[in-house]
Scaffold this active site. Structure first.
Site, PDB file in Angstrom:
ATOM      1  N   HIS A   1       0.805  -1.215   0.000  1.00 52.17           N
ATOM      2  CA  HIS A   1       0.000   0.000   0.000  1.00 52.17           C
ATOM      3  C   HIS A   1       0.840   1.268   0.000  1.00 52.17           C
ATOM      4  O   HIS A   1       0.519   2.215  -0.704  1.00 52.17           O
ATOM      5  CB  HIS A   1      -0.936  -0.037   1.221  1.00 52.17           C
ATOM      6  CG  HIS A   1      -1.889   1.109   1.324  1.00 52.17           C
ATOM      7  ND1 HIS A   1      -2.254   1.893   0.248  1.00 52.17           N
ATOM      8  CD2 HIS A   1      -2.585   1.590   2.381  1.00 52.17           C
ATOM      9  CE1 HIS A   1      -3.122   2.805   0.657  1.00 52.17           C
ATOM     10  NE2 HIS A   1      -3.322   2.653   1.932  1.00 52.17           N
TER      11      HIS A   1
ATOM     12  N   HIS B   1      -2.815  -0.740 -11.536  1.00 49.24           N
ATOM     13  CA  HIS B   1      -3.646  -0.280 -10.419  1.00 49.24           C
ATOM     14  C   HIS B   1      -4.887  -1.141 -10.330  1.00 49.24           C
ATOM     15  O   HIS B   1      -5.424  -1.559 -11.356  1.00 49.24           O
ATOM     16  CB  HIS B   1      -4.049   1.188 -10.634  1.00 49.24           C
ATOM     17  CG  HIS B   1      -4.501   1.859  -9.378  1.00 49.24           C
ATOM     18  ND1 HIS B   1      -5.784   1.766  -8.916  1.00 49.24           N
ATOM     19  CD2 HIS B   1      -3.812   2.596  -8.483  1.00 49.24           C
ATOM     20  CE1 HIS B   1      -5.878   2.438  -7.782  1.00 49.24           C
ATOM     21  NE2 HIS B   1      -4.688   2.949  -7.488  1.00 49.24           N
TER      22      HIS B   1
ATOM     23  N   ASP C   1       2.646   6.667  -8.397  1.00 51.18           N
ATOM     24  CA  ASP C   1       4.019   6.526  -7.913  1.00 51.18           C
ATOM     25  C   ASP C   1       5.069   6.604  -9.019  1.00 51.18           C
ATOM     26  O   ASP C   1       6.258   6.639  -8.734  1.00 51.18           O
ATOM     27  CB  ASP C   1       4.183   5.179  -7.178  1.00 51.18           C
ATOM     28  CG  ASP C   1       3.419   5.162  -5.871  1.00 51.18           C
ATOM     29  OD1 ASP C   1       3.406   6.201  -5.199  1.00 51.18           O
ATOM     30  OD2 ASP C   1       2.830   4.119  -5.545  1.00 51.18           O
TER      31      ASP C   1
HETATM   32  N1  COA Z   1       4.264  -4.623 -14.491  1.00 51.77           N
HETATM   33  C1  COA Z   1       4.115  -5.779 -15.165  1.00 51.77           C
HETATM   34  N2  COA Z   1       3.007  -6.529 -15.092  1.00 51.77           N
HETATM   35  C2  COA Z   1       2.021  -6.099 -14.303  1.00 51.77           C
HETATM   36  C3  COA Z   1       2.108  -4.905 -13.586  1.00 51.77           C
HETATM   37  C4  COA Z   1       3.287  -4.148 -13.701  1.00 51.77           C
HETATM   38  N3  COA Z   1       3.447  -3.016 -13.035  1.00 51.77           N
HETATM   39  N4  COA Z   1       0.980  -4.726 -12.885  1.00 51.77           N
HETATM   40  C5  COA Z   1       0.204  -5.771 -13.144  1.00 51.77           C
HETATM   41  N5  COA Z   1       0.840  -6.605 -13.998  1.00 51.77           N
HETATM   42  C6  COA Z   1       0.321  -7.862 -14.535  1.00 51.77           C
HETATM   43  C7  COA Z   1       0.528  -8.989 -13.517  1.00 51.77           C
HETATM   44  O1  COA Z   1       1.778  -9.601 -13.656  1.00 51.77           O
HETATM   45  C8  COA Z   1      -0.627  -9.878 -13.838  1.00 51.77           C
HETATM   46  O2  COA Z   1      -0.304 -10.598 -14.984  1.00 51.77           O
HETATM   47  P1  COA Z   1      -0.813 -12.130 -15.163  1.00 51.77           P
HETATM   48  O3  COA Z   1      -2.309 -12.018 -15.201  1.00 51.77           O
HETATM   49  O4  COA Z   1      -0.184 -12.554 -16.438  1.00 51.77           O
HETATM   50  O5  COA Z   1      -0.319 -12.862 -13.949  1.00 51.77           O
HETATM   51  C9  COA Z   1      -1.749  -8.926 -14.225  1.00 51.77           C
HETATM   52  O6  COA Z   1      -1.084  -7.745 -14.693  1.00 51.77           O
HETATM   53  C10 COA Z   1      -2.647  -8.561 -13.055  1.00 51.77           C
HETATM   54  O7  COA Z   1      -1.811  -8.114 -12.006  1.00 51.77           O
HETATM   55  P2  COA Z   1      -2.228  -8.016 -10.478  1.00 51.77           P
HETATM   56  O8  COA Z   1      -1.024  -7.768  -9.655  1.00 51.77           O
HETATM   57  O9  COA Z   1      -3.077  -9.204 -10.117  1.00 51.77           O
HETATM   58  O10 COA Z   1      -3.186  -6.767 -10.575  1.00 51.77           O
HETATM   59  P3  COA Z   1      -3.765  -5.992  -9.345  1.00 51.77           P
HETATM   60  O11 COA Z   1      -4.862  -5.182  -9.892  1.00 51.77           O
HETATM   61  O12 COA Z   1      -4.059  -6.865  -8.198  1.00 51.77           O
HETATM   62  O13 COA Z   1      -2.502  -5.151  -8.929  1.00 51.77           O
HETATM   63  C11 COA Z   1      -0.892  -3.575  -8.439  1.00 51.77           C
HETATM   64  C12 COA Z   1      -2.336  -3.816  -8.895  1.00 51.77           C
HETATM   65  C13 COA Z   1      -0.723  -2.101  -8.182  1.00 51.77           C
HETATM   66  C14 COA Z   1      -0.638  -4.342  -7.135  1.00 51.77           C
HETATM   67  C15 COA Z   1       0.074  -4.076  -9.543  1.00 51.77           C
HETATM   68  O14 COA Z   1      -0.246  -3.435 -10.755  1.00 51.77           O
HETATM   69  C16 COA Z   1       1.528  -3.834  -9.185  1.00 51.77           C
HETATM   70  O15 COA Z   1       2.109  -4.640  -8.457  1.00 51.77           O
HETATM   71  N6  COA Z   1       2.140  -2.735  -9.693  1.00 51.77           N
HETATM   72  C17 COA Z   1       3.524  -2.427  -9.413  1.00 51.77           C
HETATM   73  C18 COA Z   1       3.687  -1.803  -8.037  1.00 51.77           C
HETATM   74  C19 COA Z   1       3.077  -0.425  -7.952  1.00 51.77           C
HETATM   75  O16 COA Z   1       3.291   0.430  -8.806  1.00 51.77           O
HETATM   76  N7  COA Z   1       2.342  -0.193  -6.861  1.00 51.77           N
HETATM   77  C20 COA Z   1       1.745   1.101  -6.577  1.00 51.77           C
HETATM   78  C21 COA Z   1       0.278   1.072  -6.779  1.00 51.77           C
HETATM   79  S1  COA Z   1      -0.442   2.681  -6.590  1.00 51.77           S
END
Ligand code: COA
Length: 388
Positions: free
Chosen positions: A228, A267, A323
């Site tokens: 988070h 996101h 971010d």
């Molecule tokens: N880079 C590469 N692939 C990504 C990605 C990223 N930043 N964000 C999501 N994906 C991919 C995942 O690998 C997953 O692929 P798959 O279906 O082939 O396994 C798919 O997209 C879904 O990802 P998931 O993590 O389940 O989506 P979510 O909606 O739960 O996650 C976040 C959202 C923010 C947790 C995720 O996008 C992330 O980890 N981002 C990077 C960290 C970040 O910037 N966090 C700040 C958020 S404000």
């Protein structure tokens, strides 16, 4: 084995995905259109035209202040900048390696113990308590940071705005207007964001009618988790790695081949570019204008472009989030990466307080159900009869 009757007719929404648990008029994240509204106003306009104090008033009180209301509000905020000596002593006693948000969580809980005016479920004074917490948050964060640096703690100055004071109390220098403006925008952009985990935590804790210090310190605890508390620190790490690597495209090819994630992208709610990211990008461009080699900006622009092409080819709605550009902005303000989550907290404290105030207007205890999957009716064996 008896089965929990909920198993018959309930779908378990792990992580509360897509579950609507309450109503709010504080902010709206329109993920489909990539928009964020505070009390009905688009975030882009507020970030460009308003001050921290105006938006704090808007979120807490529900509408933009008149000139008189803003003057009174700002004056009151300034009266609340005294930090009790006991809180400073607690900060001094914390181990040096304590993360800034852990220090803040501890200090906010302790601040409640030093407040003679707060009583459980005290209604009339709630806005005043919220304002105290909003003022104290950057003071506590800056004080803890300076203590760890072996520097003396600085008091907030009456002649500086909230954003100016935060930078001043961190660095010991009165910031130039451009830097203060950048900090103001960063704070406004991150003040509220629907029912994110920490806001939900603040509301869940506040719904027991405990005091606002307990609810906000719990929210800081939620914010301090790596899922988070913002990936801006990790984006800056990525920038440094790319510099070592020497080539953005090769770095990303390697990252994707390893199944890695691009920090600052993706996101849970936004299926479009996060509108806060657009403002941060503009801000970084503004801050680097006239520079011959704005390295961070160039690298990040290439990462965004190349990663988007990758995600588009896979039809994944993954875009830059808040971010992505913010860490580079903070770095230009001379802020250490360890403090990036602290800026997030200094902003989000306003949203938490606004939500607690809103909930108190029509409180309902947050008490969800769980689906029981363990055994039932086991026979109790005394200690000596239990298998080792
Ligand atoms: N880079 C590469 N692939 C990504 C990605 C990223 N930043 N964000 C999501 N994906 C991919 C995942 O690998 C997953 O692929 P798959 O279906 O082939 O396994 C798919 O997209 C879904 O990802 P998931 O993590 O389940 O989506 P979510 O909606 O739960 O996650 C976040 C959202 C923010 C947790 C995720 O996008 C992330 O980890 N981002 C990077 C960290 C970040 O910037 N966090 C700040 C958020 S404000």
């Amino acid at each position: 084995m008896a089965q929990d009757p909920l198993a018959q007719n309930q779908t378990v929404r792990r992580g509360m995905d897509d579950l609507v648990v309450d109503t709010t008029a504080v902010s709206w994240v329109d993920g489909q259109r990539g928009r964020l509204y505070y009390r009905g106003y688009r975030i882009e306009e507020l970030a460009k035209k308003a001050t921290f104090e105006e938006i704090a008033y808007l979120l807490l009180c529900g509408e933009l202040p008149s000139e008189q209301q803003l003057l009174a509000f700002t004056w009151k905020l300034r009266q609340l900048s005294h930090t009790p000596e006991k809180i400073i002593r607690i900060l001094q006693e914390l181990p040096r390696q304590t993360a800034p948000l852990s220090a803040l969580q501890t200090a906010l809980a302790a601040l409640g113990c030093t407040d003679p005016t707060q009583k459980t479920s005290e209604e009339e004074n709630l806005l005043g308590l919220a304002m105290r917490i909003i003022v104290q948050t950057p003071i506590i964060l800056a004080s803890f940071y300076r203590l760890n640096q072996g520097a003396c703690i600085l008091s907030a100055r009456d002649d500086l705005s909230h954003a100016e004071n935060f930078l001043y109390m961190l660095s010991g220098r009165v910031p130039d207007p451009k830097d203060a403006h950048a900090m103001e925008i960063a704070l406004i952009l991150q003040m509220d964001h629907g029912f994110n985990s920490s806001t939900f935590t603040a509301r869940a804790v506040a719904s027991t009618l405990t005091n606002i210090y307990a609810a906000t310190s719990a929210a800081v605890g939620a914010l301090s988790g790596p899922l988070h508390g913002g990936a801006s620190e990790l984006v800056v790490e990525m920038l440094d790695e790319i510099e070592d690597w020497g080539d953005v495209d090769a770095y990303l090819d390697h990252l994707f081949a390893q199944g890695g994630k691009v920090m600052g992208m993706g996101h849970r709610v936004y299926k479009q570019t996060d509108p806060r990211a657009v403002v941060f990008e503009d801000l970084l461009e503004e801050m680097t204008q006239g520079e011959r080699d704005p390295k961070d900006l160039k690298i990040l622009s290439r990462v965004a472009q190349r990663a988007r092409a990758h995600f588009e080819s896979r039809q994944q709605p993954i875009h830059v989030n808040v971010d992505f550009w913010s860490g580079a902005v903070y770095r230009r303000l001379g802020i250490q990466p360890i403090l990036f989550p602290a800026i997030f907290a200094a902003a989000r404290i306003v949203g938490w307080c606004a939500h607690i105030l809103e909930l108190r207007q029509n409180n309902r205890l947050y008490r969800p159900l769980s689906l029981y999957t363990g055994p039932v009716d086991l026979k109790f064996a005394s200690l000596k009869d239990r298998n080792p």
